[in-house]
Design an enzyme around this catalytic site. Structure first.
Site, PDB file in Angstrom:
ATOM      1  N   CYS A  12       0.858  -1.803   0.317  1.00  0.00           N
ATOM      2  CA  CYS A  12       0.233  -0.165  -0.071  1.00  0.00           C
ATOM      3  C   CYS A  12       0.895   1.343   0.107  1.00  0.00           C
ATOM      4  O   CYS A  12       0.007   2.490  -0.903  1.00  0.00           O
ATOM      5  CB  CYS A  12      -0.940  -0.054   0.984  1.00  0.00           C
ATOM      6  SG  CYS A  12      -2.420  -1.374   0.651  1.00  0.00           S
ATOM      7  N   ASP A  44     -14.602   6.883   0.816  1.00  0.00           N
ATOM      8  CA  ASP A  44     -14.866   5.853   0.959  1.00  0.00           C
ATOM      9  C   ASP A  44     -14.228   4.571   0.597  1.00  0.00           C
ATOM     10  O   ASP A  44     -13.251   4.284  -0.132  1.00  0.00           O
ATOM     11  CB  ASP A  44     -16.709   5.405   1.448  1.00  0.00           C
ATOM     12  CG  ASP A  44     -17.105   5.816   2.617  1.00  0.00           C
ATOM     13  OD1 ASP A  44     -15.540   4.360   3.268  1.00  0.00           O
ATOM     14  OD2 ASP A  44     -18.224   5.875   3.385  1.00  0.00           O
ATOM     15  N   ASP A  45     -14.094   3.335   1.871  1.00  0.00           N
ATOM     16  CA  ASP A  45     -13.457   2.145   1.212  1.00  0.00           C
ATOM     17  C   ASP A  45     -13.980   1.392   0.224  1.00  0.00           C
ATOM     18  O   ASP A  45     -13.356   0.455  -0.613  1.00  0.00           O
ATOM     19  CB  ASP A  45     -13.450   1.079   2.432  1.00  0.00           C
ATOM     20  CG  ASP A  45     -12.713   2.180   3.959  1.00  0.00           C
ATOM     21  OD1 ASP A  45     -11.229   2.005   3.329  1.00  0.00           O
ATOM     22  OD2 ASP A  45     -13.349   1.702   5.106  1.00  0.00           O
ATOM     23  N   ASP A  85     -11.905  -4.438   2.524  1.00  0.00           N
ATOM     24  CA  ASP A  85     -12.702  -3.117   2.126  1.00  0.00           C
ATOM     25  C   ASP A  85     -13.622  -3.225   2.656  1.00  0.00           C
ATOM     26  O   ASP A  85     -14.788  -2.380   3.001  1.00  0.00           O
ATOM     27  CB  ASP A  85     -12.680  -2.611   0.778  1.00  0.00           C
ATOM     28  CG  ASP A  85     -11.202  -1.200   0.929  1.00  0.00           C
ATOM     29  OD1 ASP A  85     -10.752  -1.202   1.686  1.00  0.00           O
ATOM     30  OD2 ASP A  85     -10.913  -1.243  -0.281  1.00  0.00           O
ATOM     31  N   HIS A 133      -8.243 -11.271 -13.795  1.00  0.00           N
ATOM     32  CA  HIS A 133      -7.925 -11.292 -15.361  1.00  0.00           C
ATOM     33  C   HIS A 133      -6.887 -11.088 -15.140  1.00  0.00           C
ATOM     34  O   HIS A 133      -6.132 -10.634 -14.094  1.00  0.00           O
ATOM     35  CB  HIS A 133      -8.662  -9.853 -15.671  1.00  0.00           C
ATOM     36  CG  HIS A 133      -8.324  -9.449 -16.878  1.00  0.00           C
ATOM     37  ND1 HIS A 133      -8.061 -10.030 -18.009  1.00  0.00           N
ATOM     38  CD2 HIS A 133      -7.176  -8.595 -17.442  1.00  0.00           C
ATOM     39  CE1 HIS A 133      -7.353  -9.057 -19.528  1.00  0.00           C
ATOM     40  NE2 HIS A 133      -7.349  -8.615 -18.430  1.00  0.00           N
ATOM     41  N   SER A 134      -5.688 -11.547 -16.343  1.00  0.00           N
ATOM     42  CA  SER A 134      -3.598 -11.800 -16.120  1.00  0.00           C
ATOM     43  C   SER A 134      -3.995 -11.083 -17.230  1.00  0.00           C
ATOM     44  O   SER A 134      -3.926 -10.463 -18.653  1.00  0.00           O
ATOM     45  CB  SER A 134      -3.934 -12.961 -15.865  1.00  0.00           C
ATOM     46  OG  SER A 134      -4.358 -13.458 -16.779  1.00  0.00           O
TER      47      SER A 134
END
Length: 340
Positions: A12, A44-45, A85, A133-134
């Protein structure tokens, strides 16, 4: 190719600064749909969307590059962080989708380990891993898009504390500082182990306790540091008073702060809270601890004062580091955060 050394930043701490984001988001159009109960207006989260009178969806997404060398451990941390979250909104995780960026030339066994670590945490949450997804990228990145559920009248916001509330933090601070010490070879084994255990810990267990108490606001402490998230919680209506002596701190993290092992993310957080927090009598090490970007940090909870100790005792059954760290002042002061 080393898993960690391929990355220029991780966890983070790599987040775009809160002050920068506010400027970008202010230009975006606001949603007109009345069923969108929580959008991005208050940072907000997660988003909350009402389906009917009994059900609302919680939707969030989070991913980042590694902050640890072990791919499976990184997968666990990234997944725990992404699901946090939903817990900060008071909800239950239903399912998640993988988000993967991975170097084409890197050993794909590392990719498998990373995904396995994430799947472990999704399973621990009692949720389903439903796809993803990659893409190929220059450095590995991993996270989840997460969908949760909540009653449309019971979700928690990050900026709705009430005067007189007590503030509870459920995890110890100092993850970023410990990881900085790891990178320069100064971190003790005790500090490393404690930081890893904290980052892998799901906020699910603390969040499950909230429904039985008069909780008014909640958020999770991540890349903006404790002070950044306190600023968001205070909003324009409240002042939050924090007692530094009550802060839970990871082993050795204060010493690393005293040795100036701060991060660039911490400096961005300092710029964001400039003028919002009274730090005049706060030792430099405690300033750094409160500014330190937390990867998969704890919940910051605003609860009615008369119920705070009972809630804390309940949370500590699973999260022993949790502590009451301050209160919501009765009146709005000159600054939204006062540190004692």
């Amino acid at each position: 190719m080393s898993f960690l050394s391929s990355c220029t930043s991780g966890g983070c701490g790599a987040k775009i600064g809160a002050g920068e984001l506010a400027g970008y988001l202010s230009a975006l159009p606001r949603a007109a749909d009345p069923n969108l109960l929580v959008g991005f207006e208050t940072a907000d989260d997660a988003a909350v969307y009402r389906l009917n009178d009994q059900q609302a969806l919680i939707s969030t997404v989070d991913f980042f590059s590694p902050m640890v060398e072990d791919p499976r451990m990184f997968g666990r941390i990234a997944a725990a962080n992404a699901m946090s979250d939903v817990y900060a909104m008071g909800g239950q995780v239903l399912y998640a989708l993988n988000l993967v960026c991975f170097p084409q030339k890197m050993d794909k066994e590392m990719l498998a380990e990373m995904l396995a670590g994430g799947a472990e945490k999704v399973a621990e949450a009692g949720a389903s891993l439903a796809g993803g997804h990659s893409i190929y990228d220059h450095e590995p990145k991993y996270g989840l898009a997460v969908t949760g559920m909540i009653h449309p009248d019971r979700y928690l916001k990050n900026d709705t504390p009430q005067s007189g509330d007590a503030l509870i933090l459920t995890k110890a601070l100092g993850v970023g500082l410990v990881q900085s010490a790891v990178r320069v070879g100064l971190a003790s084994e005790e500090a490393k182990a404690a930081a890893l255990a904290s980052m892998c810990r799901l906020n699910k267990y603390a969040a499950e306790k909230l429904v039985n108490y008069d909780v008014h606001a909640c958020t999770d402490v991540t890349g903006f540091g404790l002070l950044g998230h306190l600023s968001e919680m205070a909003g324009t209506q409240h002042t939050l008073v924090i007692d530094t002596a009550s802060l839970p701190i990871l082993p050795q993290a204060r010493r690393y702060a005293e040795e100036y092992l701060a991060t660039a993310g911490g400096e961005r957080n300092r710029q964001f809270v400039a003028g919002k927090a009274d730090l005049s009598d706060v030792p430099a090490a405690y300033q750094e601890l409160m500014l330190d970007p937390q990867t998969s940090g704890g919940l910051l909870i605003s609860v009615a004062a008369e119920e705070a100790q009972a809630l804390l005792d309940s949370i500590r059954q699973d999260d022993p580091a949790a502590a009451i760290i301050g209160m919501v002042a009765a009146e709005r002061g000159e600054k939204p955060i006062v540190i004692l």
